[in-house]
Scaffold this active site. Structure first.
Site, PDB file in Angstrom:
ATOM      1  CG  ASN A 178      -1.718   1.312   1.325  1.00 11.53           C
ATOM      2  OD1 ASN A 178      -2.693   1.494   0.610  1.00 11.53           O
ATOM      3  ND2 ASN A 178      -1.297   2.224   2.192  1.00 11.53           N
ATOM      4  CD  GLU A 179      -1.571   5.462   0.363  1.00 12.31           C
ATOM      5  OE1 GLU A 179      -2.700   5.848   0.023  1.00 12.31           O
ATOM      6  OE2 GLU A 179      -0.990   5.857   1.397  1.00 12.31           O
ATOM      7  CB  ILE A 180       5.688   1.265  -0.611  1.00  7.38           C
ATOM      8  CG1 ILE A 180       5.084   0.717   0.694  1.00  7.38           C
ATOM      9  CG2 ILE A 180       7.189   1.427  -0.460  1.00  7.38           C
ATOM     10  CD1 ILE A 180       5.681  -0.596   1.151  1.00  7.38           C
ATOM     11  CB  SER A 239      -2.502  -0.302  -4.410  1.00  4.12           C
ATOM     12  OG  SER A 239      -3.697   0.437  -4.535  1.00  4.12           O
TER      13      SER A 239
END
Length: 843
Positions: A444-446, A498
């Site tokens: 997530n969002e890395i 994502s």
């Protein structure tokens, strides 16, 4: 048939008929009794519950107060700084000792633990998400055995590991432990860093051979049959002959069997079978989520082992194709494009060891009732319990599954990569047979964080530092995870991170998935949702307070104000309440008290999010998914959820149920024009009549238009475009409302309302809402009527956990609205307890 075939057939018949009389090759004994715990270095022992965690055990023994109540969270921060010892004793009898092999299985140790059996160290665990299996055949003794686990402080471990690096990683405190990230605190969750035996622990006894796991894949589907294969791992203690059989307990397909010549160790075996005229698995709203029970039986010389799986026959793929706008991003189920409707799922509990199947049943039921077909298991939580995925299978909820990495950069040393590899293998093997599982996502969002959040500048990285950190990222998400998936589950698509682009990039709107946070984080108006429509919106959201009854559960009366210390503890976003207030000032008059503020915050969340979700739905097939942030809470808190910690629905959840219906009529204003779109998830066209009715706030019908329209499959179609003033014909936009209905004959397929001005600019009047109550088999039935237009009518029975069939709805004079209140409780004074309010009452 020749004599050899007759012999083989006779042998198989004898083997399988003897199966019921033979003994199981594998036995299991849970070790969940007689546990006690102590702070390391002390001699004071207390009773412990396993599975469990140190915080819940400390609460049960009266040593700490409930961290969820008032500001108690701060008072328990010492717990994660200490080491804790858990121990138990158990007896082994002659029969158990006589097995050829015995393993001690920990399905989940949280997290850094040294395990001793009878005084000998048998395991040093370092990963909350792994299953640990230790051969203890030679360590167990007949009679009393002693098991002890020392849990090391996760905070101290992280500090030691961080000191080994020449640079500080983003979110450095939590990245070194393979432990649920959210427990270190999030902008919706408390800082409660647990330790303990959080999943079952048991002894597994076995002889000769056993089935280790089975991957059942659908290879080909036609109307006549589905061709499947079962790839199995069979573990044998020594060379042996055995027979493998795949069967259907319901007789859905013919059994298939095969003779095996097993070698010592792991044996890879594959067996094909066919299901005639297969009933496909469909997502909620598209069809039935049909499932098949499959039994895999291993019959050896002295016993048998049976593995039971439940599968769905279906194909699912993430389709990305270049088009005139950019690149598509959509899921195809059995070849049919599916608009993904749902939300992001975080852990249901800060202490996940106390979750029950009933908790998951309630959550998934609420998703189904709101017409979801997808949940995204977010990467900062946990790989959920088997019950979650089983219920998603049974209810047609597709699962977007993140691996547990979120909003941080991670180390890439060999030891860390090795435990991550085992973690990924364990969870992929555990989950891959679930029909509901639609996509693996790396994190997530890395990637977004590394490129857009200023980490490199803020933390002062040199060029060499940045190169190394990004290399470590690629090792995990572009090498290790894809490699494991290629070996263990090549049937599903993998999405490395994502979103693919941050919300400030133009590409976020034309390809990949998008996390759009211009509304809320960027303080942009809700109307921006209409301009920022992406191919697949996998995160976006806006906060609201939980219901008043939830706030009462963790506060005293003096705490109940917007900026009290206690309310600030239960608002984890640093300017969350201020942000809600800022947006509220844009749309609404000032609420008259805090309880009204809480109610209006829910109405605003529902209205603002509806603006975004409706825009995504109208844009089908350009946009093919909307997963809002977030579905649920892990404790009682002000957050982005639509369903609070206790399972209460906020206004958003009721609104989402309407917008996620297969047929949805969406009136909206754009550039002083009144437009209406019809949205359909149906697989065939639906023809009907669109009726637009204009009412004043006293309920007088001022104008009505109707036209024959068609809702096209898997599309949003604009069916009306009028100049607003032409439609109003002189009526005031401040005191009128539109009701849009899509009818087939006299049946209302879907309807919706549209107000033309912001609430603070409307001439709202307080409504007199009358009601009649009748009891029914579910609880109570309430029929309501109003004297003026009533917006966001909210019904409540204080201190009762029942569920309303509808709530936060609009009413027009002359119409009645009937809702049910489902409850298992007797409420003799129901009419007196019933609270009713509408939006005008809040100011």
């Amino acid at each position: 048939m020749d004599r050899k075939l007759l012999f083989i057939a006779g042998f198989l018949l004898l083997m399988f008929s003897a199966c019921e009389e033979q003994q199981p090759l594998v036995g299991k004994r849970y070790l969940n009794q007689n546990w006690e715990f102590s702070q390391a270095g002390t001699d004071t022992w207390h009773m412990a519950e396993v599975p469990g965690c140190v915080h819940t055990d400390l609460m049960a023994n009266g040593i700490i107060e409930d961290p969820f109540y008032r500001g108690n969270e701060d008072s328990v921060q010492w717990v994660s700084e200490k080491e804790w010892v858990y121990r138990t004793s158990f007896r082994i009898d002659e029969v158990e000792k006589s097995h050829q092999a015995t393993e001690l299985i920990f399905e989940g140790l949280d997290t850094h633990a040294t395990v001793q059996l009878n005084g000998e160290v048998i395991l040093n665990a370092d990963n909350m998400f792994r299953t640990w299996s230790i051969d203890v055949s030679d360590l167990l003794i007949k009679g009393e055995n002693h098991l002890e686990i020392l849990f090391h402080s996760p905070e101290e471990y992280n500090t030691r590991q961080a000191a080994k690096l020449p640079y500080v990683l983003p979110e450095d405190e939590r990245v070194h432990s393979r432990k649920a990230p959210y427990q270190f605190g999030w902008d919706w969750g408390p800082r409660l860093i647990t330790s303990g035996i959080w999943k079952p622990v048991y002894l597994r006894f076995w002889n000769h051979a056993r089935i280790d796991n089975a991957f059942i894949k659908t290879n080909k589907i036609s109307d006549d049959k589905a061709v499947l294969s079962a790839d199995l791992e069979v573990d044998a203690i020594q060379p042996a002959n055995a027979t493998l059989k795949i069967s259907s307990p319901e007789g859905a397909f013919e059994s298939v069997s095969r003779e095996l010549s097993l070698q010592s160790g792991i044996n890879q075996v594959s067996l094909d079978f066919e299901i005639p005229e297969p009933q496909l698995w469909w997502s909620n709203g598209l069809g039935e989520p049909n499932l098949y029970d499959v039994h895999v039986e291993l019959v050896a010389e002295d016993g048998y082992d049976v593995l039971k799986e439940r599968i769905g026959v279906r194909t699912i793929e993430l389709v990305q194709e270049d088009d005139q706008y950019g690149r598509s991003f959509e899921f195809h189920l059995n070849g049919v494009p599916v608009f993904a409707k749902g939300a992001n799922f975080i852990p249901l509990e800060s202490f996940p060891s106390r979750l029950t199947r009933e908790d998951y049943e309630s959550a998934i039921s609420d998703a189904v009732k709101a017409n979801f077909n997808m949940l995204r298991v977010w990467g900062g939580g946990i790989y959920e319990d088997d019950a979650f995925y089983e219920l998603c299978d049974e209810n047609g909820i597709m699962v977007w599954q993140d691996f547990m990495f979120a909003c941080a950069m991670y180390p890439g040393d060999d030891r860390f990569l090795e435990t991550v590899r085992h973690e990924v293998e364990d969870n992929v093997v555990r989950l891959r047979n679930h029909a509901s599982l639609a996509l693996w996502c790396g994190n997530n969002e890395i990637q977004n964080g590394w490129l857009d959040w200023g980490w490199q500048k803020r933390l002062g990285y040199s060029e060499d530092d940045s190169t190394q950190i990004w290399s470590d990222y690629q090792k995990i998400f572009h090498e290790l995870i894809p490699e494991v998936l290629g070996q263990q589950d090549p049937t599903r698509d993998y999405w490395p991170s994502s979103p693919s682009y941050g919300w400030g990039h133009e590409e976020a709107l034309t390809q990949g998935d998008n996390h759009y946070w211009g509304v809320w984080w960027g303080m942009e108006p809700f109307s921006m949702y209409r301009k920022k429509v992406s191919r697949f919106m996998s995160e976006f959201g806006f906060q609201a307070f939980p219901p008043w009854e939830t706030i009462k559960s963790f506060t005293l009366e003096e705490d109940r104000s917007l900026f009290s210390d206690v309310m600030q503890v239960h608002q984890k976003h640093h300017i969350g309440n201020k942000t809600i207030q800022t947006y509220m000032d844009r749309w609404y008059p000032q609420p008259k008290d805090f309880e009204s503020f809480v109610y209006v915050s829910q109405v605003m969340q529902a209205e603002g999010m509806a603006d975004g979700i409706a825009a995504h739905r109208r844009s089908m097939p350009y946009s093919m998914g909307t997963l809002y942030w977030q579905f649920n809470d892990c404790w009682p808190v002000v957050s982005w959820s639509s369903r609070d910690y206790y399972g209460n629905w906020k206004a958003l959840h009721y609104r989402v149920r309407k917008i996620y219906s297969n047929l949805y009529v969406s009136p909206f204003l754009e550039d002083d024009r009144l437009k209406v779109s019809l949205v359909s998830d149906e697989r065939t066209s639906v023809k009907g009549t669109l009726v637009l009715s204009l009412y004043d706030f006293q309920g007088e019908l001022l104008r009505q238009l109707s036209e024959e329209v068609e809702a096209l499959p898997n599309q949003g179609v604009e069916v009306t475009d009028l100049a607003l003033q032409d439609f109003l014909q002189g009526a005031s936009s401040k005191s009128t409302v539109l009701k849009a209905e899509f009818l087939k004959g006299d049946e209302v397929l879907c309807d919706n309302h549209l107000f033309f001005e912001l609430p603070k600019d409307r001439q709202m009047e307080e409504a007199e809402i009358s009601f009649i109550v009748a009891q029914n088999e579910k609880g109570f039935e309430v029929t309501l009527a109003t004297d003026v237009v009533a917006e966001s009518v909210y019904l409540n029975i204080p201190e009762n956990s029942g569920r309303w069939s509808d709530n936060f709805f609009n009413m027009i004079p002359g119409e009645t609205k009937t809702v049910t209140f489902e409850t298992g409780e007797e409420i003799p004074d129901f009419e007196e307890e019933l609270e009713i309010r509408s939006l005008a009452d809040a100011f």
